[in-house]
Design a protein around this motif. Structure first.
Motif, PDB file in Angstrom:
ATOM      1  N   LEU A 206       4.474 -14.177 -20.339  1.00 38.01           N
ATOM      2  CA  LEU A 206       5.310 -13.841 -19.196  1.00 38.01           C
ATOM      3  C   LEU A 206       4.774 -14.515 -17.940  1.00 38.01           C
ATOM      4  O   LEU A 206       3.579 -14.454 -17.657  1.00 38.01           O
ATOM      5  N   TYR A 207       5.656 -15.170 -17.191  1.00 39.23           N
ATOM      6  CA  TYR A 207       5.295 -15.841 -15.943  1.00 39.23           C
ATOM      7  C   TYR A 207       6.041 -15.155 -14.798  1.00 39.23           C
ATOM      8  O   TYR A 207       7.226 -14.823 -14.929  1.00 39.23           O
ATOM      9  N   ALA A 208       5.361 -14.957 -13.671  1.00 44.33           N
ATOM     10  CA  ALA A 208       5.995 -14.262 -12.554  1.00 44.33           C
ATOM     11  C   ALA A 208       5.435 -14.748 -11.223  1.00 44.33           C
ATOM     12  O   ALA A 208       4.339 -15.323 -11.156  1.00 44.33           O
ATOM     13  N   MET A 209       6.194 -14.514 -10.156  1.00 43.50           N
ATOM     14  CA  MET A 209       5.760 -14.845  -8.803  1.00 43.50           C
ATOM     15  C   MET A 209       6.365 -13.846  -7.822  1.00 43.50           C
ATOM     16  O   MET A 209       7.406 -13.239  -8.079  1.00 43.50           O
ATOM     17  N   VAL A 210       5.676 -13.663  -6.691  1.00 41.41           N
ATOM     18  CA  VAL A 210       6.199 -12.873  -5.579  1.00 41.41           C
ATOM     19  C   VAL A 210       5.941 -13.667  -4.302  1.00 41.41           C
ATOM     20  O   VAL A 210       4.951 -14.392  -4.193  1.00 41.41           O
ATOM     21  N   GLN A 211       6.837 -13.538  -3.324  1.00 35.51           N
ATOM     22  CA  GLN A 211       6.650 -14.252  -2.068  1.00 35.51           C
ATOM     23  C   GLN A 211       7.358 -13.522  -0.940  1.00 35.51           C
ATOM     24  O   GLN A 211       8.458 -12.989  -1.111  1.00 35.51           O
ATOM     25  N   CYS A 212       6.723 -13.503   0.231  1.00 37.35           N
ATOM     26  CA  CYS A 212       7.320 -12.955   1.438  1.00 37.35           C
ATOM     27  C   CYS A 212       7.384 -14.048   2.502  1.00 37.35           C
ATOM     28  O   CYS A 212       6.563 -14.967   2.517  1.00 37.35           O
ATOM     29  N   ALA A 213       8.359 -13.919   3.406  1.00 32.72           N
ATOM     30  CA  ALA A 213       8.396 -14.793   4.570  1.00 32.72           C
ATOM     31  C   ALA A 213       7.202 -14.460   5.460  1.00 32.72           C
ATOM     32  O   ALA A 213       6.741 -13.322   5.497  1.00 32.72           O
ATOM     33  N   HIS A 214       6.708 -15.455   6.200  1.00 33.26           N
ATOM     34  CA  HIS A 214       5.488 -15.288   6.974  1.00 33.26           C
ATOM     35  C   HIS A 214       5.655 -14.415   8.211  1.00 33.26           C
ATOM     36  O   HIS A 214       4.677 -14.056   8.848  1.00 33.26           O
ATOM     37  N   ASP A 215       6.897 -14.091   8.567  1.00 29.86           N
ATOM     38  CA  ASP A 215       7.131 -13.380   9.823  1.00 29.86           C
ATOM     39  C   ASP A 215       7.634 -11.952   9.640  1.00 29.86           C
ATOM     40  O   ASP A 215       8.205 -11.368  10.553  1.00 29.86           O
ATOM     41  N   ILE A 216       7.439 -11.371   8.440  1.00 33.54           N
ATOM     42  CA  ILE A 216       8.007 -10.045   8.210  1.00 33.54           C
ATOM     43  C   ILE A 216       6.989  -8.943   8.489  1.00 33.54           C
ATOM     44  O   ILE A 216       5.778  -9.157   8.507  1.00 33.54           O
ATOM     45  N   LEU A 217       7.531  -7.747   8.705  1.00 36.20           N
ATOM     46  CA  LEU A 217       6.707  -6.606   9.089  1.00 36.20           C
ATOM     47  C   LEU A 217       6.036  -5.940   7.898  1.00 36.20           C
ATOM     48  O   LEU A 217       4.891  -5.514   7.982  1.00 36.20           O
ATOM     49  N   ASP A 218       6.741  -5.866   6.765  1.00 32.91           N
ATOM     50  CA  ASP A 218       6.238  -5.094   5.618  1.00 32.91           C
ATOM     51  C   ASP A 218       6.466  -5.872   4.326  1.00 32.91           C
ATOM     52  O   ASP A 218       7.470  -5.660   3.638  1.00 32.91           O
ATOM     53  N   CYS A 219       5.531  -6.741   3.984  1.00 31.84           N
ATOM     54  CA  CYS A 219       5.653  -7.538   2.760  1.00 31.84           C
ATOM     55  C   CYS A 219       5.633  -6.641   1.527  1.00 31.84           C
ATOM     56  O   CYS A 219       6.491  -6.748   0.653  1.00 31.84           O
ATOM     57  N   LYS A 220       4.680  -5.766   1.448  1.00 34.29           N
ATOM     58  CA  LYS A 220       4.525  -4.886   0.284  1.00 34.29           C
ATOM     59  C   LYS A 220       5.787  -4.053   0.059  1.00 34.29           C
ATOM     60  O   LYS A 220       6.269  -3.924  -1.066  1.00 34.29           O
ATOM     61  N   GLY A 221       6.336  -3.494   1.132  1.00 35.33           N
ATOM     62  CA  GLY A 221       7.524  -2.665   1.012  1.00 35.33           C
ATOM     63  C   GLY A 221       8.715  -3.449   0.511  1.00 35.33           C
ATOM     64  O   GLY A 221       9.502  -2.957  -0.314  1.00 35.33           O
ATOM     65  N   CYS A 222       8.866  -4.681   0.990  1.00 43.66           N
ATOM     66  CA  CYS A 222       9.988  -5.519   0.553  1.00 43.66           C
ATOM     67  C   CYS A 222       9.868  -5.871  -0.921  1.00 43.66           C
ATOM     68  O   CYS A 222      10.850  -5.825  -1.672  1.00 43.66           O
TER      69      CYS A 222
END
Length: 259
Positions: A206-222
């Motif tokens: 299984l291969y996976a990725m996660v990414q957030c935009a650099h300007d957001i308030l709550d990466c973990k929550g998103c």
């Protein structure tokens, strides 16, 4: 083949000739292997007129996202100025797409936006390796989670074998990646906001990725919200993803990232 489900600083003056040359450069720089995923034109924000100040500001920012400083980090959140003709552009490349790949995706996204949302003051377009968001509204950083511009895609093929076990292993891998992504960088001035990994599940990997935009308030929550959304729309599928302008996640039973 994927199925797609949609939930519904400065002023730059550019002569018309420069705009035409800019378009020619974009067309000649397209990354033809970069898959188009989805787009949304924000009709509610209205249209701009050819030759207007809004158009000049828009093309000025389009030129800016192709500059090296932005592409080194693969992210740009830029506003032209204040007032009714202000334009805000948010652009981000996938975590493994950088340098020439990111530059090519930027050109592809700009060209795609101009084709699919002609004259629109606002809209978003997603490709496999990047997204481009245009708006007349200055969504200042840090941004909160926007649940309107989010959609999911999945592989039509179901997992063979114990689906519940597969779902648990996938969820566990995502949460491991969230811990890696939502930590400060070595200089302490930013967060990584990107992580990728793999794990063995029976005969499969299984291969996976996660990414957030650099300007957001709550990466973990998103990311946690996206994992829950994925389980609703892509239950037991061999591959799936959730994308937006705040964060995105993806898993597959084949490698889909660059080494």
């Amino acid at each position: 083949m994927y199925s797609s489900f949609s939930l519904p600083n400065r002023y730059v003056s550019i002569p018309i000739l420069a705009i035409n040359l800019f378009l020619i450069h974009i067309v000649s720089s397209l990354n033809l292997t970069n898959e188009y995923l989805n787009h949304k034109c924000l009709v509610s924000q209205g249209k701009y007129k050819p030759g207007s100040k809004y158009e000049y500001n828009l093309y000025g920012l389009f030129r800016d996202i192709a500059k090296k400083p932005y592409l080194q980090v693969g992210f740009s959140h830029t506003t032209s100025n204040t007032g009714p003709d202000a334009v805000t552009i948010i652009f981000q490349c996938r975590g493994d797409s950088y340098g020439s790949h990111c530059r090519s995706c930027a050109a592809t996204a700009v060209h795609g936006y101009l084709q699919r949302c002609p004259g629109n003051k606002g809209g978003t377009i997603w490709y496999d390796q990047c997204f481009l968001d245009v708006s007349m509204i200055n969504d200042k950083a840090p941004r909160k989670i926007n649940y309107e511009n989010i959609f999911s895609m999945h592989n039509p093929n179901d997992v063979i074998g114990d689906r519940e076990s597969f779902k648990k292993e996938t969820r566990d891998l995502f949460y491991e990646l969230i811990l890696k992504a939502d930590i400060p960088t070595a200089d302490g001035n930013n967060f990584l906001y990107y992580a990728a990994g793999e794990k063995k599940i029976g005969r499969n990997k299984l291969y996976a990725m996660v990414q957030c935009a650099h300007d957001i308030l709550d990466c973990k929550g998103c990311l946690e919200w996206s994992i829950k959304e994925l389980s609703k729309s892509s239950d037991g599928k061999q591959g799936a993803r959730v994308l937006g302008t705040i964060c995105n996640i993806r898993y597959e039973l084949y490698p889909f990232l660059r080494n």
